[in-house]
Design a protein around this motif. Structure first.
Motif, mmCIF file in Angstrom:
data_model
loop_
_atom_site.group_PDB
_atom_site.id
_atom_site.type_symbol
_atom_site.label_atom_id
_atom_site.label_comp_id
_atom_site.label_asym_id
_atom_site.label_seq_id
_atom_site.Cartn_x
_atom_site.Cartn_y
_atom_site.Cartn_z
ATOM 1 N N VAL A 23 -13.274 17.956 0.674
ATOM 2 C CA VAL A 23 -12.276 17.156 1.377
ATOM 3 C C VAL A 23 -12.963 16.147 2.279
ATOM 4 C CG1 VAL A 23 -10.283 17.232 2.923
ATOM 5 C CG2 VAL A 23 -10.642 19.073 1.271
ATOM 6 N N GLY A 24 -12.873 14.896 1.874
ATOM 7 C CA GLY A 24 -13.400 13.817 2.697
ATOM 8 C C GLY A 24 -12.329 13.330 3.653
ATOM 9 N N ARG A 25 -12.610 12.226 4.280
ATOM 10 C CA ARG A 25 -11.634 11.663 5.217
ATOM 11 C C ARG A 25 -10.715 10.711 4.467
ATOM 12 N NH1 ARG A 25 -11.573 11.487 10.174
ATOM 13 N NH2 ARG A 25 -12.801 12.874 11.421
ATOM 14 N N GLY A 26 -9.484 10.706 4.879
ATOM 15 C CA GLY A 26 -8.514 9.776 4.338
ATOM 16 C C GLY A 26 -7.308 9.767 5.254
ATOM 17 N N ARG A 27 -6.848 8.598 5.604
ATOM 18 C CA ARG A 27 -5.724 8.494 6.529
ATOM 19 C C ARG A 27 -4.549 7.820 5.861
ATOM 20 N NH1 ARG A 27 -5.474 5.844 12.370
ATOM 21 N NH2 ARG A 27 -4.618 4.235 11.071
ATOM 22 N N VAL A 28 -3.449 8.539 5.823
ATOM 23 C CA VAL A 28 -2.216 7.969 5.292
ATOM 24 C C VAL A 28 -1.158 8.053 6.380
ATOM 25 C CG1 VAL A 28 -2.745 8.600 2.914
ATOM 26 C CG2 VAL A 28 -1.380 10.134 4.295
ATOM 27 N N LEU A 29 -0.173 7.173 6.292
ATOM 28 C CA LEU A 29 0.966 7.259 7.194
ATOM 29 C C LEU A 29 2.056 8.020 6.462
ATOM 30 C CD1 LEU A 29 1.200 3.660 8.686
ATOM 31 C CD2 LEU A 29 0.395 5.728 9.812
ATOM 32 N N GLY A 30 2.605 9.006 7.135
ATOM 33 C CA GLY A 30 3.669 9.755 6.487
ATOM 34 C C GLY A 30 4.060 10.963 7.298
ATOM 35 N N ASP A 31 4.909 11.753 6.710
ATOM 36 C CA ASP A 31 5.415 12.952 7.349
ATOM 37 C C ASP A 31 4.424 14.088 7.150
ATOM 38 O OD1 ASP A 31 6.889 15.593 7.354
ATOM 39 O OD2 ASP A 31 8.473 14.251 8.077
ATOM 40 N N ARG A 32 3.830 14.550 8.221
ATOM 41 C CA ARG A 32 2.791 15.590 8.175
ATOM 42 C C ARG A 32 3.303 16.862 7.495
ATOM 43 N NH1 ARG A 32 -1.936 16.961 10.829
ATOM 44 N NH2 ARG A 32 -1.892 15.083 12.065
ATOM 45 N N ILE A 33 4.524 17.259 7.782
ATOM 46 C CA ILE A 33 5.080 18.487 7.207
ATOM 47 C C ILE A 33 5.259 18.338 5.706
ATOM 48 C CG2 ILE A 33 7.101 20.004 7.167
ATOM 49 C CD1 ILE A 33 7.343 19.411 10.227
ATOM 50 N N LEU A 34 5.796 17.209 5.269
ATOM 51 C CA LEU A 34 5.984 16.994 3.832
ATOM 52 C C LEU A 34 4.650 16.897 3.095
ATOM 53 C CD1 LEU A 34 8.957 14.454 3.738
ATOM 54 C CD2 LEU A 34 8.992 16.912 3.219
ATOM 55 N N LEU A 35 3.682 16.216 3.699
ATOM 56 C CA LEU A 35 2.379 16.090 3.049
ATOM 57 C C LEU A 35 1.685 17.451 2.948
ATOM 58 C CD1 LEU A 35 1.253 12.715 4.628
ATOM 59 C CD2 LEU A 35 1.940 13.126 2.250
ATOM 60 N N ARG A 36 1.837 18.278 3.971
ATOM 61 C CA ARG A 36 1.278 19.633 3.907
ATOM 62 C C ARG A 36 1.966 20.435 2.803
ATOM 63 N NH1 ARG A 36 -1.745 22.865 7.029
ATOM 64 N NH2 ARG A 36 -1.441 25.077 6.767
ATOM 65 N N LEU A 38 3.288 19.258 0.103
ATOM 66 C CA LEU A 38 2.774 18.716 -1.160
ATOM 67 C C LEU A 38 1.482 19.431 -1.555
ATOM 68 C CD1 LEU A 38 2.445 14.985 -2.024
ATOM 69 C CD2 LEU A 38 0.428 16.407 -2.043
ATOM 70 N N VAL A 39 0.532 19.498 -0.623
ATOM 71 C CA VAL A 39 -0.757 20.131 -0.923
ATOM 72 C C VAL A 39 -0.565 21.631 -1.166
ATOM 73 C CG1 VAL A 39 -3.096 20.592 -0.086
ATOM 74 C CG2 VAL A 39 -2.027 18.379 0.383
ATOM 75 N N THR A 40 0.261 22.270 -0.356
ATOM 76 C CA THR A 40 0.506 23.704 -0.518
ATOM 77 C C THR A 40 1.086 24.011 -1.892
ATOM 78 O OG1 THR A 40 0.824 24.006 1.862
ATOM 79 C CG2 THR A 40 1.778 25.679 0.417
ATOM 80 N N ASN A 41 2.076 23.254 -2.315
ATOM 81 C CA ASN A 41 2.681 23.483 -3.638
ATOM 82 C C ASN A 41 1.657 23.318 -4.747
ATOM 83 O OD1 ASN A 41 5.070 23.782 -2.233
ATOM 84 N ND2 ASN A 41 6.178 22.202 -3.342
ATOM 85 N N LEU A 42 0.827 22.285 -4.651
ATOM 86 C CA LEU A 42 -0.173 22.050 -5.692
ATOM 87 C C LEU A 42 -1.202 23.175 -5.758
ATOM 88 C CD1 LEU A 42 -0.844 18.221 -5.341
ATOM 89 C CD2 LEU A 42 0.384 19.385 -7.178
ATOM 90 N N VAL A 43 -1.709 23.577 -4.603
ATOM 91 C CA VAL A 43 -2.739 24.625 -4.582
ATOM 92 C C VAL A 43 -2.145 25.963 -5.015
ATOM 93 C CG1 VAL A 43 -4.342 25.909 -3.098
ATOM 94 C CG2 VAL A 43 -4.180 23.411 -2.905
ATOM 95 N N ASP A 44 -0.965 26.300 -4.507
ATOM 96 C CA ASP A 44 -0.326 27.560 -4.910
ATOM 97 C C ASP A 44 -0.096 27.610 -6.421
ATOM 98 O OD1 ASP A 44 -0.322 28.430 -2.295
ATOM 99 O OD2 ASP A 44 1.838 28.146 -1.996
ATOM 100 N N ASN A 45 0.409 26.526 -6.980
ATOM 101 C CA ASN A 45 0.632 26.483 -8.438
ATOM 102 C C ASN A 45 -0.679 26.599 -9.208
ATOM 103 O OD1 ASN A 45 3.405 26.341 -8.475
ATOM 104 N ND2 ASN A 45 3.485 24.128 -8.791
ATOM 105 N N ALA A 46 -1.711 25.920 -8.712
ATOM 106 C CA ALA A 46 -3.004 25.948 -9.404
ATOM 107 C C ALA A 46 -3.591 27.349 -9.443
ATOM 108 C CB ALA A 46 -3.978 24.972 -8.743
ATOM 109 N N VAL A 47 -3.370 28.111 -8.377
ATOM 110 C CA VAL A 47 -3.843 29.496 -8.344
ATOM 111 C C VAL A 47 -2.946 30.375 -9.208
ATOM 112 C CG1 VAL A 47 -4.151 31.534 -6.870
ATOM 113 C CG2 VAL A 47 -4.971 29.296 -6.103
ATOM 114 N N ARG A 48 -1.641 30.257 -9.039
ATOM 115 C CA ARG A 48 -0.677 31.108 -9.740
ATOM 116 C C ARG A 48 -0.750 30.937 -11.258
ATOM 117 N NH1 ARG A 48 4.130 29.290 -7.855
ATOM 118 N NH2 ARG A 48 3.842 30.498 -5.954
#
Length: 155
Positions: A23-36, A38-48
């Motif tokens: 994980v490098g640095r990257g700054r986006v403007l957006g909703d922190r909760i929604l972006l989290r 997004l990542v949670t759904n992707l990682v959970d699915n990738a593991v499951r």
């Protein structure tokens, strides 16, 4: 992304899946909760949707002219192009197994549909690519704060 991967590591280990993050640095403007989410759904699915001895890799990097790129890649069953496209549809599940304790579905088929909605709300792009040897590569690109002119994206 780093926090999500750290939190998902025990579940990945329990499933016999190696989870790594670059994980490098990257700054986006957006909703922190929604972006989290997004990542949670992707990682959970990738593991499951993986197999014992499988891998999940998560990477984040910023490309100034193109935005911040998040890639989640997992091993798993082979998918056709059509299956890879359909998993983004709400309520579409490739895995119809039931959990052993409650006889409830292993999922409801909403995780990637939610991810796609969050990406769209942040003026990003999503590409799901089935891998030749099995598994899936999901690449999301979101505009950087600089590309947004310092203003939050609108949907």
């Amino acid at each position: 992304a780093r926090e999500v991967c750290t939190q998902a590591t025990p579940a990945a280990a329990d499933a016999g899946v190696a989870l790594t993050a670059s994980v490098g640095r990257g700054r986006v403007l957006g909703d922190r909760i929604l972006l989290r989410q997004l990542v949670t759904n992707l990682v959970d699915n990738a593991v499951r949707h993986n197999h014992p001895g499988g891998t999940v890799t998560v990477s984040v990097d910023e490309r100034p002219e193109h935005g911040v790129r998040l890639v989640v890649r997992n091993t798993g069953r082979k998918l056709t192009r059509t299956e890879a496209d359909r998993i983004l549809e709400p309520f579409h599940r490739l895995d119809t197994r039931r959990t052993s304790r409650s006889d409830r579905p292993a999922g409801y088929g909403l995780g990637l549909a939610i991810v796609e909605s969050i990406v769209r709300a942040h003026n990003g792009t999503l590409h799901a690519e089935p891998l030749r040897d099995g598994g899936l590569d999901i690449t999301i690109t979101l505009p950087t704060a600089a590309l947004c002119g310092g203003r939050a994206p609108t949907s």
